[in-house]
Design an enzyme around this catalytic site. Structure first.
Site, mmCIF file in Angstrom:
data_model
loop_
_atom_site.group_PDB
_atom_site.id
_atom_site.type_symbol
_atom_site.label_atom_id
_atom_site.label_comp_id
_atom_site.label_asym_id
_atom_site.label_seq_id
_atom_site.Cartn_x
_atom_site.Cartn_y
_atom_site.Cartn_z
ATOM 1 N N LYS A 232 0.818 -1.220 0.000
ATOM 2 C CA LYS A 232 0.000 0.000 0.000
ATOM 3 C C LYS A 232 0.849 1.266 0.000
ATOM 4 O O LYS A 232 2.039 1.245 0.312
ATOM 5 C CB LYS A 232 -0.980 -0.046 1.173
ATOM 6 C CG LYS A 232 -2.050 -1.123 0.894
ATOM 7 C CD LYS A 232 -3.354 -0.876 1.530
ATOM 8 C CE LYS A 232 -4.361 -1.911 1.026
ATOM 9 N NZ LYS A 232 -5.253 -2.357 2.085
ATOM 10 N N ARG A 266 -3.712 -10.201 4.816
ATOM 11 C CA ARG A 266 -4.101 -10.237 3.402
ATOM 12 C C ARG A 266 -2.903 -9.764 2.587
ATOM 13 O O ARG A 266 -2.471 -8.624 2.747
ATOM 14 C CB ARG A 266 -5.314 -9.322 3.191
ATOM 15 C CG ARG A 266 -5.874 -9.288 1.790
ATOM 16 C CD ARG A 266 -7.114 -8.390 1.746
ATOM 17 N NE ARG A 266 -7.694 -8.363 0.418
ATOM 18 C CZ ARG A 266 -7.274 -7.579 -0.571
ATOM 19 N NH1 ARG A 266 -6.270 -6.751 -0.379
ATOM 20 N NH2 ARG A 266 -7.868 -7.633 -1.744
HETATM 21 N N1 HH2 Z 1 -7.411 -3.804 0.580
HETATM 22 C C1 HH2 Z 1 -7.727 -3.795 -0.727
HETATM 23 C C2 HH2 Z 1 -8.849 -4.494 -1.202
HETATM 24 N N2 HH2 Z 1 -9.606 -5.222 -0.365
HETATM 25 N N3 HH2 Z 1 -10.062 -6.014 1.800
HETATM 26 C C3 HH2 Z 1 -9.767 -6.057 3.107
HETATM 27 N N4 HH2 Z 1 -10.524 -6.777 3.948
HETATM 28 N N5 HH2 Z 1 -8.702 -5.365 3.626
HETATM 29 C C4 HH2 Z 1 -7.893 -4.603 2.846
HETATM 30 O O1 HH2 Z 1 -6.947 -3.963 3.383
HETATM 31 C C5 HH2 Z 1 -8.179 -4.532 1.442
HETATM 32 C C6 HH2 Z 1 -9.303 -5.265 0.947
HETATM 33 C C7 HH2 Z 1 -6.865 -3.053 -1.691
HETATM 34 O O2 HH2 Z 1 -5.876 -3.900 -2.209
HETATM 35 P P1 HH2 Z 1 -5.968 -4.662 -3.612
HETATM 36 O O3 HH2 Z 1 -7.104 -5.628 -3.626
HETATM 37 O O4 HH2 Z 1 -4.664 -5.268 -3.919
HETATM 38 O O5 HH2 Z 1 -6.183 -3.502 -4.659
HETATM 39 P P2 HH2 Z 1 -7.427 -3.065 -5.542
HETATM 40 O O6 HH2 Z 1 -8.555 -2.761 -4.610
HETATM 41 O O7 HH2 Z 1 -6.920 -1.847 -6.278
HETATM 42 O O8 HH2 Z 1 -7.788 -4.197 -6.458
#
Ligand code: HH2
Length: 293
Positions: A232, A266
């Protein structure tokens, strides 16, 4: 060994793929079936790539897989129900067949959650903490699956980002408490709720560091705690590195979270993360995994 005020362990009932937490930290591997995820890991709707990635993640130590069909990064383009459903459902079906760990679906939309659960998903990860659409809690209750309720101060595309907090930990904890109450009122058992402070969602760098520093305070909610720091922007800001160079910074956050009793992490980089988790668990929890992953 951990000596928390109230030692806690339990089992999340995931439709036959149950997850025991408390003894060791669980690793959730991320698969984004998106074209625009912030970390550049999105694979669009490529089912075969998702399956290959899931199989590899499980071999590397993932205890569950989180599949997302909509990017939540600030200024991401909102995706319609039908578009998100079309991305997620075939991947859920194929991944659930290919691996034996539970499949979580990262969605804020009840219609997507319902379709994914009908296709064989085992739990829902709602980055809107059940506070966007009242239907979400009913869907989760109907399918009798666990729910991750994450804090976000609003939609990435329509709130002042970062938001302002009186005390970020107290404010986020109050929000998560509301999420728990919504789940309970809909008939979701308390033992099926997982809380997540939402690192990086509408928070400044300072807010994110405070959340991580005081993560143990979320244990007072009594539910298992999940955190997602992986790659992040706070890590990018501290280290001055782009998203593809945030592995070490991401790994550094894991033992800090584990020392405060986090239950699930995660992560994008499962192999390295699972090793760090195993080492930290051995020190903090006195848990030594057998087998060579
Ligand atoms: N962070 C993201 C997405 N979903 N869910 C939970 N429970 N906690 C988190 O910190 C979280 C999440 C963002 O990360 P990522 O899925 O890699 O990115 P994007 O939303 O751009 O696909």
């Amino acid at each position: 060994m951990l000596s928390f005020p109230f030692p806690r362990s339990g089992v999340l009932r995931c439709r036959g793929r149950d997850l025991a937490y408390g003894q060791r930290t669980l690793v959730m591997g991320i698969i984004n079936v998106t074209p625009d995820s912030f970390s550049g890991d999105g694979i669009g709707g490529a089912v075969d790539v998702a399956v290959e990635r899931a199989v590899r993640m499980v071999a590397e130590g993932a205890d569950l897989i989180d599949i997302g069909g909509e990017s939540t990064r600030p200024h991401a383009r909102p995706v319609s129900d039908s578009e998100e459903r079309a991305r997620v459902v075939p991947v859920v079906e194929a991944v659930a067949r290919a691996v034996s760990v539970p499949i979580s679906v990262d969605t804020r939309k009840p219609k997507v959650a319902e379709a994914a659960l009908a296709a064989g998903a085992h739990l829902i990860n709602d980055v809107a903490g059940l506070q966007r659409d009242p239907e979400m809690a009913s869907v989760v209750a109907t399918f009798d699956v666990p729910i991750v309720v994450m804090h976000s101060p609003g939609e990435p595309w329509d709130v002042p980002w970062p938001a302002t907090y009186a005390d970020v930990v107290d404010d986020v904890r109050a929000y998560l408490d509301r999420s728990i109450q919504i789940a309970l009122r809909a008939g979701v058992p308390f033992g099926q709720v997982i809380v997540d402070p939402g690192f990086g969602f509408g928070k400044s760098v300072d807010d994110n560091l405070t959340l991580l520093r005081r993560l143990g305070e979320f244990r007072s909610l009594g539910a298992p705690v999940l955190i997602g720091t992986s790659r992040k922007s706070t890590i990018g800001t501290i280290l001055g590195v782009p998203v593809d160079e945030r592995l070490e910074g991401s790994l550094a956050t894991l033992p800090l979270a584990i020392a405060q009793g986090v239950d699930i992490v995660r992560v994008h980089d499962v192999r390295a993360s699972a090793r760090v988790v195993r080492m930290a668990d051995a020190v903090v929890r006195g848990f030594v995994a057998t087998g060579d992953r």
